[in-house]
Write a protein that holds these residues in place. Structure first.
Motif, short mmCIF file in Angstrom:
data_model
loop_
_atom_site.label_atom_id
_atom_site.label_comp_id
_atom_site.label_asym_id
_atom_site.label_seq_id
_atom_site.Cartn_x
_atom_site.Cartn_y
_atom_site.Cartn_z
N ASN A 81 0.82 -1.22 0.00
CA ASN A 81 0.00 0.00 0.00
C ASN A 81 0.85 1.26 0.00
O ASN A 81 0.54 2.23 -0.70
CB ASN A 81 -0.95 0.01 1.20
N GLU A 82 1.91 1.25 0.78
CA GLU A 82 2.82 2.41 0.75
C GLU A 82 3.37 2.61 -0.66
O GLU A 82 3.44 3.73 -1.16
CB GLU A 82 4.02 2.18 1.68
N ALA A 83 3.76 1.50 -1.28
CA ALA A 83 4.32 1.59 -2.64
C ALA A 83 3.28 2.15 -3.60
O ALA A 83 3.59 2.98 -4.46
CB ALA A 83 4.79 0.21 -3.10
N ARG A 84 2.03 1.72 -3.43
CA ARG A 84 0.96 2.24 -4.30
C ARG A 84 0.81 3.75 -4.13
O ARG A 84 0.56 4.48 -5.08
CB ARG A 84 -0.37 1.57 -3.95
N ALA A 89 2.04 9.18 -6.25
CA ALA A 89 2.83 10.42 -6.14
C ALA A 89 3.76 10.59 -7.33
O ALA A 89 4.44 11.61 -7.44
CB ALA A 89 3.63 10.41 -4.84
N GLY A 90 3.81 9.59 -8.22
CA GLY A 90 4.59 9.75 -9.45
C GLY A 90 5.86 8.93 -9.54
O GLY A 90 6.57 9.01 -10.54
N PHE A 91 6.15 8.13 -8.50
CA PHE A 91 7.35 7.29 -8.59
C PHE A 91 7.13 6.15 -9.57
O PHE A 91 6.04 5.58 -9.65
CB PHE A 91 7.69 6.68 -7.22
N GLU A 92 8.20 5.80 -10.30
CA GLU A 92 8.19 4.56 -11.08
C GLU A 92 8.31 3.41 -10.09
O GLU A 92 9.04 3.52 -9.10
CB GLU A 92 9.42 4.51 -12.00
N LEU A 116 8.19 -3.60 -8.18
CA LEU A 116 9.01 -2.98 -7.13
C LEU A 116 10.33 -3.72 -7.01
O LEU A 116 10.45 -4.88 -7.42
CB LEU A 116 8.28 -3.04 -5.78
N GLN A 117 11.32 -3.05 -6.43
CA GLN A 117 12.59 -3.71 -6.14
C GLN A 117 12.42 -4.47 -4.83
O GLN A 117 12.27 -3.88 -3.77
CB GLN A 117 13.71 -2.67 -6.00
N LEU A 118 12.46 -5.80 -4.91
CA LEU A 118 12.22 -6.63 -3.72
C LEU A 118 13.48 -6.77 -2.88
O LEU A 118 14.56 -7.07 -3.40
CB LEU A 118 11.73 -8.01 -4.18
N ASN A 119 13.31 -6.56 -1.58
CA ASN A 119 14.40 -6.74 -0.63
C ASN A 119 14.03 -7.94 0.24
O ASN A 119 13.02 -7.91 0.93
CB ASN A 119 14.53 -5.46 0.21
#
Ligand SMILES: *Cc1c(COP(=O)(O)O)cnc(C)c1O
Length: 420
Positions: A81-84, A89-92, A116-119
């Motif tokens: 949800n944060e990533a969404r 907000a315009g981030f790739e 997303l870049q998975l950690n």
């Protein structure tokens, strides 16, 4: 006597005027402070290929995320949800690091689908990624280097008993899984908690990753997480970012030479970027003389700022309405039916009912940890940008408290006769 020659201002805007315009309680953020911190990080790490990934959980308002993006900062998220929100907000998606801890495989799959870049935070997740995606999903690996230094145990994540990361002692196991599935390891990550005082702890963590890097020839970045200690009161020992920049940059340059390629150096600051920018403005409801103490009760509580109760955090308090009043000692409390003390035996310019107080350093983990406990509204939020205040979150209303609650008709009958 505490004397101030002018009213309390943010970027030249009178704080009392902001309170009048938007009402109280209110979170106010100073964009200039955030921009200043970004600049400080950049200038301290001028010699390396630095990427700043703002840890969005500290303050997740979309306007703040947009400000970060505008400033060339990228993002770290701990939930899809944060990533969404970051994407709104315009981030790739590729600019957003996803650092989950103990989340479901369904959510991991969503994160991968979004790009997303998975950690990766556990051997079992690494195995799962290998099984399902083979070499097609590039991962970063979160290492627990077993370094802990000072700080509050509740926010320390690098010690041996921490739930976070994969133990450096499991290095052979990580490598075995990576080889088995040909997993593409593009990053190594540590985030060892929130209270490092000096560069040494960072450097010890860095050494662990530099050494581990020899297992992985295709790295793009090394991510040192966060842990910057910020000042909550005068005289607090804080991370010397310039010193950190010099030392970590030098160590990193040496490492890159040895590694044979220049990698990106990432940090994921949350608190460092937004803490100081935030002020929680509240109004004094009551001044209450008890036998032993004088209490100031304000129209806020642990529902709006939980850090004093949860982390024993100290927040400086300003009496915005009466800055040059005679100093008296107060215990400042909230209006929640629960012990919710903001400050004990704190000297403040005389506080009168109606006075506006400002809790300082309230930008990080303030609103983002706020709740509706006691059926109270969360505060509105305002961003002061380029000398003008903008509402970035409306004050809640009673409908907000009811949203999502379901009316069950069988519970709407008249009073059922009681069995005796
Ligand atoms: C919370 C968090 C941060 C930010 O920590 P701060 O102390 O606010 O700077 C960075 N990285 C990760 C993975 C986190 O969970």
């Amino acid at each position: 006597m505490q004397l101030q020659d002018r009213n309390y201002q943010i970027q030249g805007v009178d704080v009392l005027a902001i309170a009048d315009q938007f009402g109280l309680p209110l979170y106010v953020y100073d964009a200039d402070k955030i921009i200043e911190k970004i600049g400080l990080l950049r200038s301290s790490f001028a010699g390396v290929n630095l990427k700043i990934k703002y840890a969005a959980k500290a303050l997740t308002n979309i306007s703040i995320l947009k400000l970060m993006r505008q400033q060339g900062v990228e993002m770290d998220s701990v939930s899809v949800n944060e990533a969404r929100m970051g994407m709104l907000a315009g981030f790739e998606p590729s600019q957003i690091m996803f650092t989950p801890s103990g989340v479901s495989f369904d959510e991991i799959r969503e994160a991968i689908d979004l790009g997303l870049q998975l950690n990766v935070d556990s051997l079992s997740l690494l195995e799962w990624v290998g099984q399902h995606y083979g070499s097609s999903v590039p991962v970063s690996i979160r290492i627990n280097p077993h370094i802990s230094e000072g700080g509050n145990i509740k926010i320390s994540t690098g010690h041996a008993d921490s739930k976070f990361g994969i133990s450096i002692l499991q290095r052979p196991d990580i490598r075995a899984i990576v080889e088995k599935y040909q997993i593409a390891v593009v990053g190594l990550h540590i985030h060892t908690g929130s209270d490092f005082k000096n560069a040494d702890a960072f450097l010890r963590g860095a050494d662990v990753l530099f050494d581990l890097a020899s297992d992985y020839p295709n790295l793009k970045f090394i991510d040192f997480g966060s842990g910057f200690k910020v000042a909550y009161k005068e005289g607090d020992h804080i991370t010397d970012v310039a010193d950190l920049g010099r030392k970590v940059s030098a160590a990193f340059q040496g490492f890159c030479q040895q590694y044979g390629r220049e990698l990106e150096l990432w940090f994921e600051p949350g608190k460092f970027l937004v803490s100081e920018s935030g002020h929680l403005l509240v109004q004094t409801n009551i001044v209450k003389e008890n036998l032993t103490r004088t209490f100031v009760a304000v129209d806020s509580g642990l529902n709006h700022l939980i850090r004093p109760m949860m982390y024993d955090a100290y927040h400086d308090i300003k009496n915005v309405s009466n800055p040059s009043g005679d100093t008296k000692t107060y215990t400042v409390v909230g209006y929640i039916c629960e012990t919710d003390t903001f400050a004990t035996d704190r000297p403040l310019p005389e506080v009168r009912p109606g006075d506006v107080l400002s809790f300082e350093n309230a930008g990080a983990y303030g609103f983002s940890m706020a709740s509706n406990y006691n059926a109270r509204f969360r505060p509105a939020e305002v961003l002061v940008y380029d000398g003008a205040p903008y509402l970035i979150r409306q004050r809640e209303t009673f409908d907000d408290l009811l949203r999502g609650q379901v009316d069950v008709p069988v519970l709407n009958s008249e009073i059922i006769e009681q069995q005796v």
